[in-house]
Scaffold this motif. Sequence first.
Motif, PDB file in Angstrom:
ATOM      1  N   ASP A 471      41.758  45.575  39.686  1.00 22.62           N
ATOM      2  CA  ASP A 471      42.178  44.238  39.254  1.00 22.62           C
ATOM      3  C   ASP A 471      41.667  43.926  37.854  1.00 22.62           C
ATOM      4  O   ASP A 471      42.412  43.411  36.996  1.00 22.62           O
ATOM      5  N   GLN A 472      40.398  44.254  37.616  1.00 22.98           N
ATOM      6  CA  GLN A 472      39.827  44.015  36.280  1.00 22.98           C
ATOM      7  C   GLN A 472      40.495  44.909  35.245  1.00 22.98           C
ATOM      8  O   GLN A 472      40.787  44.479  34.122  1.00 22.98           O
ATOM      9  N   TRP A 473      40.737  46.142  35.619  1.00 24.39           N
ATOM     10  CA  TRP A 473      41.377  47.087  34.686  1.00 24.39           C
ATOM     11  C   TRP A 473      42.775  46.593  34.323  1.00 24.39           C
ATOM     12  O   TRP A 473      43.197  46.653  33.175  1.00 24.39           O
ATOM     13  N   PHE A 474      43.484  46.089  35.333  1.00 23.84           N
ATOM     14  CA  PHE A 474      44.822  45.562  35.087  1.00 23.84           C
ATOM     15  C   PHE A 474      44.779  44.382  34.110  1.00 23.84           C
ATOM     16  O   PHE A 474      45.541  44.326  33.140  1.00 23.84           O
ATOM     17  N   GLY A 501      52.287  50.757  40.618  1.00 28.30           N
ATOM     18  CA  GLY A 501      52.992  51.073  41.864  1.00 28.30           C
ATOM     19  C   GLY A 501      52.160  51.916  42.802  1.00 28.30           C
ATOM     20  O   GLY A 501      52.221  51.756  44.026  1.00 28.30           O
ATOM     21  N   GLN A 502      51.350  52.835  42.243  1.00 30.86           N
ATOM     22  CA  GLN A 502      50.476  53.675  43.062  1.00 30.86           C
ATOM     23  C   GLN A 502      49.329  52.869  43.677  1.00 30.86           C
ATOM     24  O   GLN A 502      48.929  53.113  44.810  1.00 30.86           O
ATOM     25  N   TRP A 503      48.809  51.919  42.929  1.00 30.14           N
ATOM     26  CA  TRP A 503      47.617  51.188  43.352  1.00 30.14           C
ATOM     27  C   TRP A 503      47.934  49.928  44.155  1.00 30.14           C
ATOM     28  O   TRP A 503      47.055  49.382  44.817  1.00 30.14           O
ATOM     29  N   ILE A 504      49.161  49.455  44.118  1.00 30.98           N
ATOM     30  CA  ILE A 504      49.459  48.131  44.650  1.00 30.98           C
ATOM     31  C   ILE A 504      49.203  48.023  46.143  1.00 30.98           C
ATOM     32  O   ILE A 504      48.839  46.966  46.650  1.00 30.98           O
ATOM     33  N   SER A 505      49.356  49.119  46.873  1.00 26.52           N
ATOM     34  CA  SER A 505      49.064  49.086  48.311  1.00 26.52           C
ATOM     35  C   SER A 505      47.648  49.569  48.599  1.00 26.52           C
ATOM     36  O   SER A 505      47.244  49.652  49.756  1.00 26.52           O
ATOM     37  N   VAL A 506      46.905  49.899  47.544  1.00 22.21           N
ATOM     38  CA  VAL A 506      45.526  50.359  47.706  1.00 22.21           C
ATOM     39  C   VAL A 506      44.552  49.229  47.392  1.00 22.21           C
ATOM     40  O   VAL A 506      43.693  48.873  48.194  1.00 22.21           O
ATOM     41  N   LYS A 507      44.711  48.639  46.218  1.00 22.50           N
ATOM     42  CA  LYS A 507      43.812  47.573  45.790  1.00 22.50           C
ATOM     43  C   LYS A 507      44.478  46.799  44.664  1.00 22.50           C
ATOM     44  O   LYS A 507      44.501  47.256  43.516  1.00 22.50           O
ATOM     45  N   LYS A 509      45.045  42.439  43.936  1.00 22.04           N
ATOM     46  CA  LYS A 509      44.974  41.080  44.468  1.00 22.04           C
ATOM     47  C   LYS A 509      46.337  40.402  44.439  1.00 22.04           C
ATOM     48  O   LYS A 509      47.081  40.511  43.476  1.00 22.04           O
ATOM     49  N   SER A 510      46.584  39.648  45.507  1.00 23.92           N
ATOM     50  CA  SER A 510      47.857  38.930  45.602  1.00 23.92           C
ATOM     51  C   SER A 510      48.031  37.942  44.452  1.00 23.92           C
ATOM     52  O   SER A 510      49.141  37.741  43.959  1.00 23.92           O
ATOM     53  N   ASP A 511      46.924  37.348  43.995  1.00 23.68           N
ATOM     54  CA  ASP A 511      47.011  36.338  42.923  1.00 23.68           C
ATOM     55  C   ASP A 511      47.540  36.916  41.623  1.00 23.68           C
ATOM     56  O   ASP A 511      48.051  36.172  40.771  1.00 23.68           O
ATOM     57  N   LEU A 512      47.422  38.230  41.454  1.00 21.09           N
ATOM     58  CA  LEU A 512      47.860  38.856  40.192  1.00 21.09           C
ATOM     59  C   LEU A 512      49.353  39.192  40.200  1.00 21.09           C
ATOM     60  O   LEU A 512      49.907  39.560  39.171  1.00 21.09           O
ATOM     61  N   ARG A 513      50.004  39.073  41.355  1.00 17.44           N
ATOM     62  CA  ARG A 513      51.391  39.516  41.427  1.00 17.44           C
ATOM     63  C   ARG A 513      52.335  38.723  40.510  1.00 17.44           C
ATOM     64  O   ARG A 513      53.206  39.317  39.873  1.00 17.44           O
ATOM     65  N   PRO A 514      52.208  37.396  40.410  1.00 19.65           N
ATOM     66  CA  PRO A 514      53.096  36.690  39.481  1.00 19.65           C
ATOM     67  C   PRO A 514      52.981  37.179  38.041  1.00 19.65           C
ATOM     68  O   PRO A 514      53.988  37.242  37.324  1.00 19.65           O
TER      69      PRO A 514
END
Length: 980
Positions: A471-474, A501-507, A509-514
């Motif tokens: 999340d921080q890296w993103f 796409g690889q990480w989205i089901s691994v780690k 946060k939902s808040d970052l999706r928008p």
Amino acid sequence: MDLNSASTVVLQVLTQATSQDTAVLKPAEEQLKQWETQPGFYSVLLNIFTNHSLDVNVRWLAVLYFKNGIDRYWRRVAPHALSEEEKTTLRAGLITNFNEPVNQIATQISVLIAKVARVDCPRQWPELIPTLVESVKVQDDLQQHRALLTFYHVTKTLSSKRLAADRKLFYDLTSSIYSFACSLWNHHTDTFLQQICAGNEAAAANSLERTLLSLKVLRKLTVHGFVEPHWNAEVMGFLHAVFERLKQFLECSRSIRPEHICRDRLEKTVILFTKVLLDFLDQHPFSFTALIQRSLEFSVSYVFTEAGEGIVFEQFIVQCMNLIKMIVKNYAYKPSKNIEDSSPETLEAHKIKTAFFTYPTLMEICRRLVTHYFLLTKEELTMWEEDPESFTVEETGGDSWKYSLRPCTEVLFIDIFHEYNQTLTPVLLEMVHSLQGSTNIEDTNAILIKDAVYNAVGLAAYELFDSVDFDQWFKNQLLAELQVSHDRYKPIRRRVIWLIGQWISVKFKSDLRPVLYEAIRNLLQDRDLVSCIHLQSILFFLNDCSPVDDFEFRTDQFLPYLESMFTLLFQLLQEVTQCDTKMHVLHVLSCVIERVNMQIRPYVGCLVQYLPLLWKQSEEHNMLRCAILTTLIHLVQGLGADSKNLYPFLLPVIQLSTDVSQPPHVYLLEDGLELWLVTLENSPCLTPELLRIFQNMSALLELSSENLKNCFKIINAYIFLASSEFLQMYAAGLCRSFCDLLKDITTEGQVQVLKVVENVLKVNPVLGPQMFQPLLPSVFRGIIDGERYPVVMSTYLGIMGRVLLQNTRFFSLLLSQMACELGQELDQILGNMIEMWVDRMDNITQPERRKLSALALLSLLPSLNSVIQDKFCGIINISVEGLHDVMTEDSETGTYKDCMLMSHFEEPKATDDEEPPTEQDKRKKMLALKDPVHTVSLQQFIYEKLKAQQELLGEQGFQALMETVDTEIVAQLQEFLQGF
């Protein structure tokens, strides 16, 4: 068939069968077909194809007919089998000489000899192998090659036999010829190396061909000819020699020009060496233990150090990587968690692996994989620039890791990282840290390195879960890199979106999706950027919008972007030209429609108008049509009852996809049936066109394929949609199909058929029994015979319960029919049925069916019939069981009520996590309002039936009847009937 007189006639007909004129060709083929079972025909064919003076095409056809005849008529038990006398003559003629001058015919002769050997060698053909062994020793080049070719095909065929007795024969054969096979291979190999060094190209090419064939023979003997090959010194000696020969051949390739006649065959031989090792490892992992160290040293040296520079080629690298991967992943080499439970062989292999994969070795392999093999090549970058769509298609080429370098390197990286993640995680993280911040857009190499490292982090996502704060890296880096718009930065943009796409089901946060949705939309909106280059990246992320447990998709977060995303994706669908990319975009659109369901309705107009055109354009592309069918399935589900507006396009599509007389059904049937089903489920009413499509069903039921389950669902959907019109037109045909199916069908299939009948009776209790009357006697017999499968018995009782409760007149007729058929009294048949019903009540697990059984048996009361009175105790027992199933106590009043009762229609409502109710859900709800199970109180029904029985018998007679019931059951019954 006389050989002398027939040869001329057969030769003439074979000549006609090679004609391009169908008027000549067809009669000739018919005549040859008639001769197939004639004695002597194959002897004539043998004489023809061994006569080198005849036309090659005629000889070729003679060989093919001979080969096909072996398949059909050689075995003793075959219809019209060849006589033993003729087979003896044919076997002798096949190995008389090995001098066929035409390569293609020589190969066919070798194959047909192998086919005969599979059946007859060694018992009926003991001279075959000795003859071949002697023939490969001769000096004549042609005869030696043809004998060696046959030797290979015979060995290959015999090694493939799997019965224990056949395996034993092959072990014996191998032990008798292995030494000879080794010396033959060594001889031809040494000869080739000498000739290539002397510059004798033509001779070297001939020797290399013999080297290849003899190595193929040895491969089969080594892999399949020994139970424990590590105890055989010759086998292990050959396998160790493989490494030396590989080195010699690889060094030899340095001096051979690409256009040299030996170059292609040399590379094939090198690959065959590696296949020997891979096959041996696969079949004999413990015997391979002695070769682990050398295999790893050899492979790592050539693939991950300078030793291989200038001599290795792509397919060889792939094979070496597969060898490393198989050793790393091999379960035989992995000790149990409890070391004491592991075999000594496993511990020895693990010890060798551990000693080899030291930190420096693993670090070098990891770095070379990432910074060398993961890098995009000049050819790939050129393809990206010139034809981005083709580049995308090439990149998503499917399960090709065994055969293509890039996928192979990625799989090897995943396997090694998984096995040694504690060692390699710091190495990869150090590579990531060295690339923090933006990269100079002028430095192409730095961009490619970053692309490769990000690829590695994506592939190792699950292993890095605890080591990377994604999340921080993103937020701190990746998001900014998505916003760099320079053309040279496109590899990073593509890789970043893939990485997410690889990480989205691994780690993630939902808040970052928008924020991510915004970034993707920006990529799509920038028409300079949106090319097929980005397509795979966008797809990879949106594919994860499909319903999976570990991905928290929130519709409310996506809705603000729905219109723009859908519009931009639709524009992309129109722009791309290749079938594969259109399929990918359609898949994404389907995912979006599936996730937002009804909320897609305002935006699908453009897609609905475009799909008929795309369907027409994709006539030759069945896989694209499959993607269109999937999209239509989700569209129909999203549109609900409004999907009726699609019928002019939708119904012809369903018609074509489910018509087994049309060739495309092979590809389209599964999705076509799914579309048919959802169309019915969401249909507000039956149309003539929708009814007409059911004509396809009869042929589908005859297939008895894995699609049968969906076929039954479709039949049920028609029954719920409009039973009267549907059954009036198709009931008779369905009943015939069901009768045929029940003769040869699995238990599960039998239940599916019976459930259809049960639904018919539920929807139409008056006419239903008459329409499916031919099936009901077998149901009745199944009950009184005590059907052994509980699930089948439960369905039988459900059907009979419907007939007994809702159509008493038909039940009486059926009872009379069964008494006549079985030659028993009516009362006896009825008593047997009730007794078995009571005895097998526990087979029924569904509360609805249990209540139905209670209602059905109670409907026999009141009665003066002695048999029914005799079974009164069982009827009451079932009734009380039913009360326990359906009655719930009101905590305030302390009274009981039937929880299955439904008094009025309430439209089914869906929660946020559920799909909205379909039209069929509503129809089922309405049907339940007419169903006695949901409209009749079991409590009141029992009371009324007992009261009527009491009035019929009088107080004294009724009490005598009640005394046959267990006192505990009577007490429970009285408690349930309080207040009546």
